[in-house]
Enzyme design. Structure first.
Site, PDB file in Angstrom:
ATOM      1  NE  ARG A 124     -35.193  33.128 -31.068  1.00  0.00           N
ATOM      2  CZ  ARG A 124     -35.441  32.146 -31.934  1.00  0.00           C
ATOM      3  NH1 ARG A 124     -34.553  31.227 -32.176  1.00  0.00           N
ATOM      4  NH2 ARG A 124     -36.587  32.116 -32.576  1.00  0.00           N
ATOM      5  NE  ARG A 143     -42.736  32.234 -31.994  1.00  0.00           N
ATOM      6  CZ  ARG A 143     -43.171  31.449 -32.969  1.00  0.00           C
ATOM      7  NH1 ARG A 143     -44.463  31.127 -33.057  1.00  0.00           N
ATOM      8  NH2 ARG A 143     -42.338  30.977 -33.855  1.00  0.00           N
ATOM      9  NE  ARG A 151     -43.999  27.143 -38.226  1.00  0.00           N
ATOM     10  CZ  ARG A 151     -42.796  27.572 -37.911  1.00  0.00           C
ATOM     11  NH1 ARG A 151     -41.751  27.185 -38.626  1.00  0.00           N
ATOM     12  NH2 ARG A 151     -42.607  28.404 -36.912  1.00  0.00           N
ATOM     13  NE  ARG A 211     -42.974  25.839 -33.680  1.00  0.00           N
ATOM     14  CZ  ARG A 211     -41.943  26.539 -34.116  1.00  0.00           C
ATOM     15  NH1 ARG A 211     -41.237  26.098 -35.136  1.00  0.00           N
ATOM     16  NH2 ARG A 211     -41.618  27.672 -33.539  1.00  0.00           N
ATOM     17  CE  LYS A 254     -34.727  32.268 -37.084  1.00  0.00           C
ATOM     18  NZ  LYS A 254     -36.002  33.008 -36.997  1.00  0.00           N
TER      19      LYS A 254
END
Ligand code: B4P
Length: 190
Positions: free
Chosen positions: A89, A146, A128, A134, A14
């Site tokens: 969400r 998640r 990532r 992160r 996204k």
């Protein structure tokens, strides 16, 4: 106004596609993930509360993200349109967004979902996590949490837009430019 909701599980791309869409259509990018990370970086009390939840892979309370989006809409009154990335969400967030846009005599034009399977999502996020710093990308257990949150709380948001005949879906696996071309072909037909 062109108001797009970019939809999909964590790691669907996204954020990646939003960057290309804002250039193409001159839209304002509203990413609740980015807004929350900016609060964390500034050390605000909202950021500190959000960090605890994000590090566990669970969603931040609806009223927090709805408040952030409302402020951003007010701050961009002359925008040609918005890309909502990672928001709404939950169904409660979707209802609140309809209400906020209604008060501005506007509405969502379309929700476009990026379809990616769970194995590919996990692969991308772990990749990532190696250099993003992160914490929510670094741990396979948090990533699975998640994805579970997405399936339980976020996936139902698609039905909200299906009943309004605003839901579109495209393949989110393949070259980034090919996925972008598929997105543009949906948007250009709106
Ligand atoms: P977000 O920041 O929204 O992030 P995301 O869902 O992890 O990622 P996205 O789908 O944007 O993937 P990206 O393009 O980066 O959320 C983080 C957390 O914030 C949530 O877990 C939650 O706690 C909280 N939160 C945010 N919004 C909330 C809300 N509304 N309500 C409650 N809580 C909220 O891509 C991922 C990776 O894949 C990148 O490395 C990219 O390079 C790669 N990639 C992209 N496209 C690819 C392709 N085609 N092929 C291969 N790799 C690709």
């Amino acid at each position: 106004m062109l108001n797009l909701v970019l939809f999909g599980p964590p790691g669907a791309g996204k954020g990646t596609q939003s960057q290309k869409l804002i250039d193409q259509y001159q839209l304002i990018h509203l990413s609740t993930g980015d807004l929350l990370r900016s609060e964390i970086a500034q050390g605000t009390s909202l950021g500190m509360e959000a960090k605890k939840l994000m590090d566990q892979g669970v969603l931040v309370p609806d009223e927090v993200v709805i408040g952030m989006i409302s402020n951003k809409l007010d701050a961009n009154k002359d925008a040609k349109g918005f890309i909502f990335d990672g928001f709404p969400r939950t169904v409660a967030q979707a209802e609140a967004l309809d209400h906020l846009l209604d008060t501005k005599k506007s509405a969502i034009s379309a929700m476009i979902a990026l379809e990616v399977n769970d194995d590919e999502l996990e692969r991308r996020l772990l990749l990532r996590g190696k250099d993003s710093g992160r914490p929510d990308d670094a741990n396979p257990e948090v990533i699975r949490k998640r994805i579970m949150e997405y399936n339980n709380k976020t996936a139902p948001v698609a039905n909200f837009y299906k009943t309004q005949n605003k839901f579109y879906s495209i393949a989110g696996i393949g070259a980034i430019d090919e996925i972008f071309a598929s997105l543009c072909s949906v948007i250009n037909q709106l």
